[in-house]
Design an enzyme around this catalytic site. Sequence first.
Site, PDB file in Angstrom:
ATOM      1  N   ARG A 249       2.082   1.800   3.722  1.00  0.00           N
ATOM      2  CA  ARG A 249       3.417   2.277   3.381  1.00  0.00           C
ATOM      3  C   ARG A 249       3.391   3.265   2.218  1.00  0.00           C
ATOM      4  O   ARG A 249       4.426   3.758   1.818  1.00  0.00           O
ATOM      5  CB  ARG A 249       4.284   1.079   2.993  1.00  0.00           C
TER       6      ARG A 249
ATOM      7  N   ARG B 151      18.442 -10.575   9.174  1.00  0.00           N
ATOM      8  CA  ARG B 151      17.541 -10.410   8.032  1.00  0.00           C
ATOM      9  C   ARG B 151      18.337 -10.169   6.765  1.00  0.00           C
ATOM     10  O   ARG B 151      19.306  -9.413   6.772  1.00  0.00           O
ATOM     11  CB  ARG B 151      16.591  -9.237   8.286  1.00  0.00           C
TER      12      ARG B 151
ATOM     13  N   ARG C 111      15.940   0.953   1.102  1.00  0.00           N
ATOM     14  CA  ARG C 111      14.726   0.959   1.940  1.00  0.00           C
ATOM     15  C   ARG C 111      14.435   2.369   2.472  1.00  0.00           C
ATOM     16  O   ARG C 111      13.291   2.794   2.541  1.00  0.00           O
ATOM     17  CB  ARG C 111      14.887  -0.048   3.087  1.00  0.00           C
TER      18      ARG C 111
HETATM   19  P1  AMP Z   1       9.672  -4.309   7.639  1.00  0.00           P
HETATM   20  O1  AMP Z   1       9.750  -5.576   8.429  1.00  0.00           O
HETATM   21  O2  AMP Z   1       8.472  -3.461   7.986  1.00  0.00           O
HETATM   22  O3  AMP Z   1      10.977  -3.536   7.645  1.00  0.00           O
HETATM   23  O4  AMP Z   1       9.420  -4.749   6.109  1.00  0.00           O
HETATM   24  C1  AMP Z   1      10.388  -5.530   5.405  1.00  0.00           C
HETATM   25  C2  AMP Z   1      10.084  -5.518   3.925  1.00  0.00           C
HETATM   26  O5  AMP Z   1       8.786  -6.091   3.696  1.00  0.00           O
HETATM   27  C3  AMP Z   1       9.992  -4.145   3.278  1.00  0.00           C
HETATM   28  O6  AMP Z   1      11.270  -3.640   2.910  1.00  0.00           O
HETATM   29  C4  AMP Z   1       9.132  -4.451   2.048  1.00  0.00           C
HETATM   30  O7  AMP Z   1       9.875  -5.134   1.055  1.00  0.00           O
HETATM   31  C5  AMP Z   1       8.123  -5.448   2.614  1.00  0.00           C
HETATM   32  N1  AMP Z   1       6.919  -4.786   3.144  1.00  0.00           N
HETATM   33  C6  AMP Z   1       6.499  -4.751   4.439  1.00  0.00           C
HETATM   34  N2  AMP Z   1       5.356  -4.083   4.577  1.00  0.00           N
HETATM   35  C7  AMP Z   1       5.026  -3.663   3.325  1.00  0.00           C
HETATM   36  C8  AMP Z   1       3.945  -2.897   2.779  1.00  0.00           C
HETATM   37  N3  AMP Z   1       2.978  -2.394   3.584  1.00  0.00           N
HETATM   38  N4  AMP Z   1       3.935  -2.671   1.445  1.00  0.00           N
HETATM   39  C9  AMP Z   1       4.895  -3.149   0.629  1.00  0.00           C
HETATM   40  N5  AMP Z   1       5.952  -3.869   1.062  1.00  0.00           N
HETATM   41  C10 AMP Z   1       6.018  -4.129   2.403  1.00  0.00           C
END
Ligand code: AMP
Length: 214
Positions: free
Chosen positions: A88, A161, A172
């Site tokens: 990310r 969520r 985000r």
């Molecule tokens: P997602 O399900 O990919 O939308 O991720 C949800 C949340 O998880 C994100 O907003 C971050 O807070 C955290 N997150 C997921 N993947 C990462 C990553 N590679 N690095 C840092 N935070 C992450």
Amino acid sequence: MNIILFGPPGVGKGTQAVLLAAGRGLKHLSTGEMLRELVKTGSEVGKRVDMIMTGGGFVSDDIVIGIIADRIDQPDCANGFILDGFPRNLKQAVALDELLRSKGKAIDRVIEIHGEERALVERISGRFSCANCGANYHGAFKLPKLTGVCDYCGATKFTRRADDNVETVRVRLMAYYRETAPLIGYYFCKGGLESVDGMPPVDEVARNINAVLD
Ligand code: AMP
């Protein structure tokens, strides 16, 4: 084949990763999903991660890099994996390169899925899922056929969520454009980057992703 799928929140990475994993026999690795599991343990680190995720920020690089390092060594990744939500930022991308090199592995394709910001906010702020089977729904675009009953398993409980609300979505999205979008340049220069429009219907996006992979 090892693939990275990345794009802004709400663009459909998770949905496309599931389809791609099923279609090609690859393991879907979502760091967001793994972190949500960590939160459920109720551990001290889980509580800290929960606070960060709920606010829409990024969890520390060391935690996510450690999770991925352990995960890609598992036997279910031997045929290949799809990284969804990782890397990310540039630090994670460089750490991934080093990690894979040390294991004699590599990323074969990087797919960037893009979308129109207003539509992304609308998509995320309306989405919810079945608490039993995880089927995805949307308050405006995809309601269960029978109100309050999951189309797939008949369960009557649904979840949303904690970070899927209008305020957090903007945080985000900002984090995506500040930290993750520079990876487009990084992977373009390394080679293997493909870009796909995430706005058409799910099956059309899936066809376009498969077309660039073939
Ligand atoms: P997602 O399900 O990919 O939308 O991720 C949800 C949340 O998880 C994100 O907003 C971050 O807070 C955290 N997150 C997921 N993947 C990462 C990553 N590679 N690095 C840092 N935070 C992450």
